[in-house]
Design an enzyme around this catalytic site. Structure first.
Site, PDB file in Angstrom:
ATOM      1  CG  HIS A 191       5.292   5.682   1.319  1.00 33.70           C
ATOM      2  ND1 HIS A 191       5.249   7.056   1.214  1.00 33.70           N
ATOM      3  CD2 HIS A 191       5.753   5.223   0.121  1.00 33.70           C
ATOM      4  CE1 HIS A 191       5.658   7.408   0.000  1.00 33.70           C
ATOM      5  NE2 HIS A 191       5.965   6.331  -0.671  1.00 33.70           N
TER       6      HIS A 191
ATOM      7  CD  GLU B 164      10.710   0.411  -2.568  1.00 33.52           C
ATOM      8  OE1 GLU B 164      11.037  -0.358  -1.635  1.00 33.52           O
ATOM      9  OE2 GLU B 164      11.453   1.301  -3.001  1.00 33.52           O
TER      10      GLU B 164
END
Length: 366
Positions: free
Chosen positions: A256, A311
């Site tokens: 991320h 996600e």
């Protein structure tokens, strides 16, 4: 004057709504850890917190839920507009058009400052618009809102016409709470910029929806679903993941830009999906793949601090509840409406128009 491309790292506003600490893996909503809210509260309670600065009491929550349900009915004029949109229109464009049309019709197109009731109304309405349009494009009759169901359960009900499994409602509610707010991201900033001109809430939300539509921001976790579909079984997981890493491929759903440790949103979703693994084999596969993948990433990319991001588990949840891939980003949008509208109310409370500078790099005559 030095320029900062994309305004990265530039502070554009002060906020009481949320705090993101990528080094420590923290996401806080108004003094509460988001992952704890996601595990312990309803979507309506978390929304009330962001809009009002505190969690609701019992009576406040009863009244708030009644208000929420009252805004689920789409006006006939809005349905007519949605009905006339070309069948090939993507859902995000439909949402942008519908919110714009509703803002023009409800008499608040010149309203300043925006009111909390408008935040509730647009948020309650958006998931109904998604369900209405989805069933229309699938050639299915519309499903009316269920008077006994809360927001997330009703969303699933209106998409399918069937009462959803409680395990699916819990998992999707957790996702909705974790997706509702995440600081000054591109879509939130877009909305605040528009509202800072003293434009109306609908116009600002259209800007936010337009930003979310872009694949660099609202790109759905469909590639994670594709990866899990390819792996297919627990027995194939390590072999498949090792082959990907050996050939230099990325593992979707890991790493991320902000979080340099575990994404707290992924942690909360992992807890939920682990607890529901016995009720849905897809959750069991996802939790195993995550464990194997994190170990392999440490082996192949030592020191890179690549952990599961939101996600990955968002994909697991959306796949488990049979959410069509075309609705991944719209569903994310339905959750993020809470954060957007909270930011718009906050912007109005201490407004100053955004007016950044640019650096001219062209030629000068003479």
């Amino acid at each position: 004057m030095a320029s900062v491309t994309g305004l990265e790292g530039i502070v554009a506003a002060e906020t009481e709504l949320s705090f993101v600490d990528g080094e420590k893996g923290l996401l806080i909503y108004r003094g509460h850890e988001a992952k704890e809210l996601a595990l312990q509260t309803s979507f309506e309670e978390a929304a009330y917190l962001l809009w009002n600065g505190k969690l609701p009491g019992d009576e406040e929550l009863i009244h708030f839920r009644a208000q929420w349900k009252a805004h689920r009915v789409l006006p006939a004029a809005l349905k007519a507009i949605i009905d006339q949109l070309p069948a090939k229109s993507d859902m995000m464009s439909v949402l942008r058009t519908a919110i714009s049309a509703e803002g023009a019709a409800d008499g608040t197109s010149r309203a300043w400052p925006p009111q909390p009731e408008a935040a509730l109304r647009y948020t309650a309405m958006l998931s109904v618009i998604i369900a209405y349009r989805y069933r229309q494009t699938e050639g299915l009759p519309p499903v009316e809102p269920h008077p006994e169901l809360d927001h997330v359960a009703n969303y699933l009900y209106m998409l399918t016409g069937k009462l959803p499994k409680q395990a699916h409602v819990k998992a999707l509610t957790t996702y909705f709470i974790l997706a509702m707010e995440h600081g000054m991201n591109a879509s939130t900033f877009a909305g605040r910029v528009v509202l800072s001109t003293q434009s109306d809430m609908a116009s600002a939300l259209c800007a936010s929806i337009g930003a979310m539509k872009g694949p660099l921001h609202g790109g759905a976790p469909s590639e994670v679903v594709h990866m899990l579909d390819e792996i297919e079984t627990k027995e194939r997981a390590e072999m498949w993941l090792r082959q990907q890493l050996s050939s230099g491929q990325r593992l979707m759903g890991f790493g991320h830009r902000i979080y340099k440790t575990f994404d707290p949103r992924a942690e909360a979703l992992r807890i939920i999906t682990t607890g529901l693994a016995a009720e849905d084999p897809w959750f069991e596969l996802a939790t195993l793949v995550e464990s194997v993948a994190v170990n392999l990433l440490h082996e192949f990319k030592p020191g890179r601090k690549l952990y599961t991001n939101v996600e990955f588990y968002a994909a697991a949840v959306l796949r488990a509840v049979s959410m069509p891939k075309t609705l991944f980003t719209p569903t994310f949008t339905a959750a993020r409406m809470v954060g957007w509208t909270a930011h718009l109310l906050e912007q109005a409370s201490c407004n100053r128009i955004f007016r950044p500078q640019s650096v001219y790099v062209g030629t000068i005559p003479g």
